[in-house]
Scaffold this motif. Structure first.
Motif, PDB file in Angstrom:
ATOM      1  N   GLU A   7      77.166  19.156  49.304  1.00  0.00           N
ATOM      2  CA  GLU A   7      75.952  18.383  49.129  1.00  0.00           C
ATOM      3  C   GLU A   7      76.287  16.942  48.763  1.00  0.00           C
ATOM      4  O   GLU A   7      76.671  16.654  47.620  1.00  0.00           O
ATOM      5  CB  GLU A   7      75.063  19.005  48.057  1.00  0.00           C
ATOM      6  N   PRO A   8      76.130  16.011  49.713  1.00  0.00           N
ATOM      7  CA  PRO A   8      76.484  14.619  49.438  1.00  0.00           C
ATOM      8  C   PRO A   8      75.633  13.943  48.377  1.00  0.00           C
ATOM      9  O   PRO A   8      76.080  12.980  47.751  1.00  0.00           O
ATOM     10  CB  PRO A   8      76.312  13.941  50.812  1.00  0.00           C
ATOM     11  N   LEU A   9      74.404  14.443  48.139  1.00  0.00           N
ATOM     12  CA  LEU A   9      73.583  13.807  47.111  1.00  0.00           C
ATOM     13  C   LEU A   9      74.186  13.953  45.716  1.00  0.00           C
ATOM     14  O   LEU A   9      73.824  13.206  44.802  1.00  0.00           O
ATOM     15  CB  LEU A   9      72.169  14.385  47.126  1.00  0.00           C
ATOM     16  N   LEU A  10      75.114  14.875  45.545  1.00  0.00           N
ATOM     17  CA  LEU A  10      75.837  14.966  44.272  1.00  0.00           C
ATOM     18  C   LEU A  10      76.688  13.726  44.038  1.00  0.00           C
ATOM     19  O   LEU A  10      77.092  13.452  42.908  1.00  0.00           O
ATOM     20  CB  LEU A  10      76.725  16.216  44.253  1.00  0.00           C
ATOM     21  N   TYR A  11      76.939  12.988  45.101  1.00  0.00           N
ATOM     22  CA  TYR A  11      77.772  11.782  45.030  1.00  0.00           C
ATOM     23  C   TYR A  11      76.969  10.554  45.469  1.00  0.00           C
ATOM     24  O   TYR A  11      77.511   9.619  46.057  1.00  0.00           O
ATOM     25  CB  TYR A  11      79.006  11.949  45.921  1.00  0.00           C
ATOM     26  N   ALA A  12      75.688  10.553  45.174  1.00  0.00           N
ATOM     27  CA  ALA A  12      74.819   9.476  45.645  1.00  0.00           C
ATOM     28  C   ALA A  12      75.257   8.103  45.129  1.00  0.00           C
ATOM     29  O   ALA A  12      75.191   7.112  45.863  1.00  0.00           O
ATOM     30  CB  ALA A  12      73.371   9.754  45.232  1.00  0.00           C
ATOM     31  N   ASN A  13      75.697   8.011  43.891  1.00  0.00           N
ATOM     32  CA  ASN A  13      76.140   6.720  43.358  1.00  0.00           C
ATOM     33  C   ASN A  13      77.341   6.202  44.137  1.00  0.00           C
ATOM     34  O   ASN A  13      77.437   5.001  44.445  1.00  0.00           O
ATOM     35  CB  ASN A  13      76.504   6.846  41.879  1.00  0.00           C
TER      36      ASN A  13
ATOM     37  N   LEU B 162      69.557   6.512  48.231  1.00  0.00           N
ATOM     38  CA  LEU B 162      70.042   6.413  49.610  1.00  0.00           C
ATOM     39  C   LEU B 162      68.902   6.108  50.581  1.00  0.00           C
ATOM     40  O   LEU B 162      68.933   6.528  51.738  1.00  0.00           O
ATOM     41  CB  LEU B 162      70.763   7.708  50.003  1.00  0.00           C
ATOM     42  N   LYS B 163      67.931   5.338  50.139  1.00  0.00           N
ATOM     43  CA  LYS B 163      66.791   5.003  50.989  1.00  0.00           C
ATOM     44  C   LYS B 163      67.174   4.057  52.119  1.00  0.00           C
ATOM     45  O   LYS B 163      66.380   3.833  53.044  1.00  0.00           O
ATOM     46  CB  LYS B 163      65.660   4.397  50.138  1.00  0.00           C
ATOM     47  N   HIS B 164      68.380   3.486  52.078  1.00  0.00           N
ATOM     48  CA  HIS B 164      68.829   2.578  53.132  1.00  0.00           C
ATOM     49  C   HIS B 164      69.420   3.320  54.333  1.00  0.00           C
ATOM     50  O   HIS B 164      69.814   2.682  55.309  1.00  0.00           O
ATOM     51  CB  HIS B 164      69.868   1.618  52.565  1.00  0.00           C
ATOM     52  N   PHE B 165      69.490   4.652  54.293  1.00  0.00           N
ATOM     53  CA  PHE B 165      70.099   5.415  55.380  1.00  0.00           C
ATOM     54  C   PHE B 165      69.244   5.351  56.647  1.00  0.00           C
ATOM     55  O   PHE B 165      68.025   5.253  56.598  1.00  0.00           O
ATOM     56  CB  PHE B 165      70.301   6.872  54.962  1.00  0.00           C
ATOM     57  N   ASP B 166      69.939   5.442  57.792  1.00  0.00           N
ATOM     58  CA  ASP B 166      69.271   5.329  59.087  1.00  0.00           C
ATOM     59  C   ASP B 166      68.725   6.657  59.593  1.00  0.00           C
ATOM     60  O   ASP B 166      67.700   6.696  60.278  1.00  0.00           O
ATOM     61  CB  ASP B 166      70.255   4.776  60.128  1.00  0.00           C
ATOM     62  N   ILE B 167      69.434   7.747  59.290  1.00  0.00           N
ATOM     63  CA  ILE B 167      69.049   9.065  59.790  1.00  0.00           C
ATOM     64  C   ILE B 167      69.163  10.077  58.654  1.00  0.00           C
ATOM     65  O   ILE B 167      70.184  10.121  57.954  1.00  0.00           O
ATOM     66  CB  ILE B 167      69.940   9.509  60.965  1.00  0.00           C
ATOM     67  N   ILE B 168      68.141  10.878  58.494  1.00  0.00           N
ATOM     68  CA  ILE B 168      68.136  11.934  57.488  1.00  0.00           C
ATOM     69  C   ILE B 168      67.969  13.276  58.191  1.00  0.00           C
ATOM     70  O   ILE B 168      66.955  13.520  58.849  1.00  0.00           O
ATOM     71  CB  ILE B 168      66.993  11.760  56.470  1.00  0.00           C
ATOM     72  N   ALA B 169      68.970  14.125  58.073  1.00  0.00           N
ATOM     73  CA  ALA B 169      68.897  15.497  58.564  1.00  0.00           C
ATOM     74  C   ALA B 169      68.761  16.383  57.337  1.00  0.00           C
ATOM     75  O   ALA B 169      69.753  16.770  56.714  1.00  0.00           O
ATOM     76  CB  ALA B 169      70.152  15.853  59.365  1.00  0.00           C
TER      77      ALA B 169
END
Length: 225
Positions: free
Chosen positions: A83-89, A115-122
């Protein structure tokens, strides 16, 4: 900053609506959920297949930035896991010199804000049958995350629903309705090797709600990472 990373590699995206595009994958170690069908393996060391190196964990932000910057002929950089959100900072500290693609279970809304700057969210929409406990809280957090990272003119957001052979059709429909206005489409993904007949029936009903596609894990059929 540093993060525990399992693998860095080039491959084609094997899931969702961007199937077949070439990506740089950065796979983070660890996950806050325990889905019964999870097939992700982790290494204590970071295997950088993109540069034929083996690294000690945790890996520095500068190293990952250099890998991202030097990547050529890719559609995007996929931050996956685990889970990459564990490393959001850590991820938020990277300069976006390529399109950024997030593969997430969407259960950590406060981290999603970073991470609101991301281009694609799956993003995953988990079904009740995938989890052993705590489903309602996870679902509530999932809805919050999709609202934060919702589809827009500048961002493509879609929801992936991994489905076992047996699931509650009406429950899946109700859960999907809760995020339908946040996503461009839904992707129904069979657990690899399972019977898809019930999934096709679900698709027929969900098409009344939103664009819904049945897409298996293509990379497994290709035999690639």
């Amino acid at each position: 900053m540093r993060a525990n990373i399992s693998e860095i590699f080039y491959s084609v995206q094997g899931e969702g609506i961007f199937c077949g595009v070439r990506q740089l994958f950065i796979r983070f170690s660890g996950c806050n959920l325990n889905c019964y069908y999870c097939d992700t393996r982790y290494s204590e060391r970071c295997m950088d297949y993109a540069n034929s190196r083996e690294l000690e964990n945790p890996v520095s932000l500068d190293y990952i930035q250099n890998v991202v910057d030097s990547s050529k002929n890719i559609h995007s950089v996929s931050f996956t896991g685990g889970e990459p959100l564990l490393y959001a900072n850590f991820i938020a500290g990277l300069e976006k010199t390529r399109a950024f693609y997030l593969e997430s279970n969407m259960s950590l809304p406060e981290e999603a804000r970073k991470l609101k700057h991301f281009d694609i969210i799956a993003g995953d929409l988990k079904v009740r049958e995938a989890l052993k406990a705590g489903y309602e809280e996870i679902y509530e957090n999932t809805v919050k995350s999709f609202r934060i990272l919702r589809d827009s003119e500048s961002r493509v957001t879609f929801a992936k629903i991994v489905l076992p052979e047996r699931f509650d059709v009406e429950d899946v429909l109700a859960r999907a309705e809760g995020i339908a206005d946040c996503v461009r489409c839904f992707v129904l993904q069979p657990v690899f090797g399972s019977d898809v007949r019930n999934i096709l029936k679900l698709q027929e009903k969900m098409l009344e709600l939103a664009d819904t596609r049945v897409i298996p894990q293509v990379h497994k059929y290709l035999g690639v990472r």
